[in-house]
Write a protein that holds these residues in place. Structure first.
Motif, PDB file in Angstrom:
ATOM      1  N   LEU A 123       0.870  -1.166   0.000  1.00  0.00           N
ATOM      2  CA  LEU A 123       0.000   0.000   0.000  1.00  0.00           C
ATOM      3  C   LEU A 123       0.909   1.217   0.000  1.00  0.00           C
ATOM      4  N   SER A 124       0.876   1.975  -1.084  1.00  0.00           N
ATOM      5  CA  SER A 124       1.693   3.180  -1.203  1.00  0.00           C
ATOM      6  C   SER A 124       0.793   4.392  -1.018  1.00  0.00           C
ATOM      7  N   LEU A 125       1.254   5.359  -0.238  1.00  0.00           N
ATOM      8  CA  LEU A 125       0.463   6.559   0.036  1.00  0.00           C
ATOM      9  C   LEU A 125       1.127   7.771  -0.591  1.00  0.00           C
ATOM     10  N   THR A 126       0.352   8.514  -1.371  1.00  0.00           N
ATOM     11  CA  THR A 126       0.796   9.813  -1.872  1.00  0.00           C
ATOM     12  C   THR A 126       0.141  10.882  -1.011  1.00  0.00           C
ATOM     13  N   LYS A 127       0.951  11.835  -0.543  1.00  0.00           N
ATOM     14  CA  LYS A 127       0.437  12.875   0.349  1.00  0.00           C
ATOM     15  C   LYS A 127       0.649  14.247  -0.284  1.00  0.00           C
ATOM     16  N   SER A 128      -0.375  15.091  -0.213  1.00  0.00           N
ATOM     17  CA  SER A 128      -0.257  16.476  -0.654  1.00  0.00           C
ATOM     18  C   SER A 128      -0.976  17.350   0.366  1.00  0.00           C
ATOM     19  N   THR A 129      -0.631  18.625   0.407  1.00  0.00           N
ATOM     20  CA  THR A 129      -1.213  19.530   1.400  1.00  0.00           C
ATOM     21  C   THR A 129      -1.916  20.701   0.744  1.00  0.00           C
ATOM     22  N   ASN A 134      -5.527  24.009   5.577  1.00  0.00           N
ATOM     23  CA  ASN A 134      -4.916  23.217   6.642  1.00  0.00           C
ATOM     24  C   ASN A 134      -5.279  21.737   6.506  1.00  0.00           C
ATOM     25  N   GLN A 135      -5.160  21.220   5.261  1.00  0.00           N
ATOM     26  CA  GLN A 135      -5.542  19.844   4.982  1.00  0.00           C
ATOM     27  C   GLN A 135      -4.358  19.040   4.442  1.00  0.00           C
ATOM     28  N   VAL A 136      -4.364  17.749   4.769  1.00  0.00           N
ATOM     29  CA  VAL A 136      -3.457  16.782   4.155  1.00  0.00           C
ATOM     30  C   VAL A 136      -4.316  15.796   3.371  1.00  0.00           C
ATOM     31  N   ILE A 137      -4.033  15.648   2.102  1.00  0.00           N
ATOM     32  CA  ILE A 137      -4.804  14.743   1.243  1.00  0.00           C
ATOM     33  C   ILE A 137      -4.008  13.462   1.049  1.00  0.00           C
ATOM     34  N   ILE A 138      -4.610  12.332   1.392  1.00  0.00           N
ATOM     35  CA  ILE A 138      -3.952  11.029   1.306  1.00  0.00           C
ATOM     36  C   ILE A 138      -4.562  10.241   0.147  1.00  0.00           C
ATOM     37  N   THR A 139      -3.705   9.768  -0.751  1.00  0.00           N
ATOM     38  CA  THR A 139      -4.161   8.964  -1.882  1.00  0.00           C
ATOM     39  C   THR A 139      -3.511   7.585  -1.819  1.00  0.00           C
ATOM     40  N   PRO A 140      -4.309   6.504  -1.789  1.00  0.00           N
ATOM     41  CA  PRO A 140      -3.731   5.150  -1.730  1.00  0.00           C
ATOM     42  C   PRO A 140      -3.457   4.585  -3.116  1.00  0.00           C
ATOM     43  N   HIS A 141      -2.404   3.792  -3.217  1.00  0.00           N
ATOM     44  CA  HIS A 141      -2.082   3.060  -4.441  1.00  0.00           C
ATOM     45  C   HIS A 141      -1.781   1.617  -4.053  1.00  0.00           C
ATOM     46  N   ILE A 142      -2.333   0.678  -4.797  1.00  0.00           N
ATOM     47  CA  ILE A 142      -2.120  -0.740  -4.527  1.00  0.00           C
ATOM     48  C   ILE A 142      -1.184  -1.318  -5.586  1.00  0.00           C
ATOM     49  N   TYR A 143      -0.118  -1.984  -5.135  1.00  0.00           N
ATOM     50  CA  TYR A 143       0.855  -2.595  -6.045  1.00  0.00           C
ATOM     51  C   TYR A 143       0.990  -4.086  -5.750  1.00  0.00           C
ATOM     52  N   LEU A 144       1.245  -4.837  -6.799  1.00  0.00           N
ATOM     53  CA  LEU A 144       1.646  -6.239  -6.687  1.00  0.00           C
ATOM     54  C   LEU A 144       3.033  -6.356  -7.315  1.00  0.00           C
ATOM     55  N   TYR A 145       4.055  -6.622  -6.485  1.00  0.00           N
ATOM     56  CA  TYR A 145       5.433  -6.708  -6.963  1.00  0.00           C
ATOM     57  C   TYR A 145       5.686  -8.058  -7.622  1.00  0.00           C
ATOM     58  N   LEU A 146       5.300  -8.177  -8.853  1.00  0.00           N
ATOM     59  CA  LEU A 146       5.430  -9.443  -9.570  1.00  0.00           C
ATOM     60  C   LEU A 146       6.341  -9.280 -10.779  1.00  0.00           C
ATOM     61  N   GLN A 147       7.353  -8.419 -10.653  1.00  0.00           N
ATOM     62  CA  GLN A 147       8.221  -8.127 -11.784  1.00  0.00           C
ATOM     63  C   GLN A 147       9.115  -9.295 -12.182  1.00  0.00           C
ATOM     64  N   ALA A 148       9.099 -10.368 -11.398  1.00  0.00           N
ATOM     65  CA  ALA A 148       9.856 -11.565 -11.785  1.00  0.00           C
ATOM     66  C   ALA A 148       9.187 -12.283 -12.962  1.00  0.00           C
ATOM     67  N   PHE A 149       7.910 -11.957 -13.206  1.00  0.00           N
ATOM     68  CA  PHE A 149       7.179 -12.591 -14.305  1.00  0.00           C
ATOM     69  C   PHE A 149       7.211 -11.701 -15.546  1.00  0.00           C
ATOM     70  N   TYR A 150       7.036 -12.320 -16.701  1.00  0.00           N
ATOM     71  CA  TYR A 150       7.048 -11.585 -17.961  1.00  0.00           C
ATOM     72  C   TYR A 150       5.771 -10.760 -18.116  1.00  0.00           C
ATOM     73  N   PRO A 151       5.852  -9.638 -18.857  1.00  0.00           N
ATOM     74  CA  PRO A 151       4.670  -8.765 -19.025  1.00  0.00           C
ATOM     75  C   PRO A 151       3.443  -9.496 -19.556  1.00  0.00           C
TER      76      PRO A 151
END
Length: 291
Positions: A123-129, A134-151
């Motif tokens: 779970l990767s979080l991108t944060k901006s203000t 006086n706000q912090v905006i949190i955006t989630p990103h979901i990754y599957l690290y499967l780079q060992a497999f071919y595209p």
């Protein structure tokens, strides 16, 4: 034990975790032991609870856990069995792991995707203000690290996941392996993914930060006590056409202000999006991940 003897849950968990952290041990000897091959999964003891959960829910597959002498790592293992000999033949070519596309149709329980995510995802979080608000905006990103497999294997896997579980992953560039991994691109889909799997946070509490979006937002609130923490809304997501337009515009030297005007978006929205594009579309390795 044979593949067809397993339940859908067992098949889904086994193949999901085999494509993730698991492996089938094969000795250098040409002859396969009569008792068959063995499943093994090395992990940090910090993730012991998750592996104990696997052992608990699939005792016919997994036999036990060994803690290494260093005390910092351990191994989830199975008994030797003809099942793993058969799976080795399905999943390995020249001793390198591949995705057995023909077996995916048997793995329709959501635990397949859960295992892939908890084993090899983040779970990767991108944060901006917004200073004025006086706000912090949190955006989630979901990754599957499967780079060992071919595209092409990842394309088949993403199509299966979309068709079976209605979660949409796209290929995202990396600098290692075969240069691609899988990513949920849209904010609302990332949140829906987390909401779908959040009930498992009660079975594996140590994974709650990775599974429960409301809980994760609560932790961010604690980290920013003097600001209002909010989740980014779907309306802020950029379409594929807009992303492509930004890339081409930047290549042509068009300013962020002119791009924002053309897209009818704010200047800072375009600035943040360009940073995201450079990290996650053009240079994946620059992203910071939360495990």
């Amino acid at each position: 034990m044979k593949w067809d003897d397993l339940t859908v849950f067992e098949k889904s968990l086994l193949l999901g975790t085999l494509l993730g952290d698991g492996t089938i041990a094969r000795t250098k000897a040409k002859q396969i032991p009569k008792r068959g091959l063995q499943y093994r999964e090395h992990f940090s003891v910090k993730q012991m609870e998750y592996r104990e959960w696997k052992l608990k829910v699939a005792p016919r597959i997994f036999s036990g856990i060994k803690v290494r002498s260093t005390g910092t790592s351990a191994e989830l293992y199975s008994e030797r069995d003809e099942l793993f000999t058969w799976l080795w033949e399905q999943c390995y070519i020249d001793r390198k792991k591949h995705i057995p596309v023909h077996l995916l149709k048997d793995c329709t329980h959501p635990v397949f995707l859960l295992a892939l995510y908890l084993d090899d995802g983040s779970l990767s979080l991108t944060k901006s203000t917004r200073s004025k608000l006086n706000q912090v905006i949190i955006t989630p990103h979901i990754y599957l690290y499967l780079q060992a497999f071919y595209p092409e294997e990842l394309e088949n896997l993403s199509e299966f996941i979309a068709r079976t579980f209605n979660h949409h992953f796209v290929l995202s560039r990396r600098s290692d392996g075969h240069f691609f991994t899988l990513r949920i691109q849209k904010t609302e889909e990332a949140i829906r993914f987390l909401n779908d799997f959040s009930p498992y946070a009660y079975a594996v509490p140590s994974m709650r930060k990775k599974l429960d979006w409301e809980y994760r937002l609560g932790l961010e609130c604690e980290n920013h006590p003097d600001m209002t923490v909010i989740s980014s809304k779907a309306k802020h997501d950029y379409t594929e056409e807009e992303i492509e337009f930004i890339i081409q515009a930047k290549q042509q030297g068009i300013t962020d202000a002119d791009i924002a005007k053309e897209l009818d978006r704010s200047y800072w929205s375009v600035v943040y999006k360009w940073q995201d594009i450079k990290k996650n579309h053009l240079k994946e390795e620059a992203t910071i991940y939360v495990y």
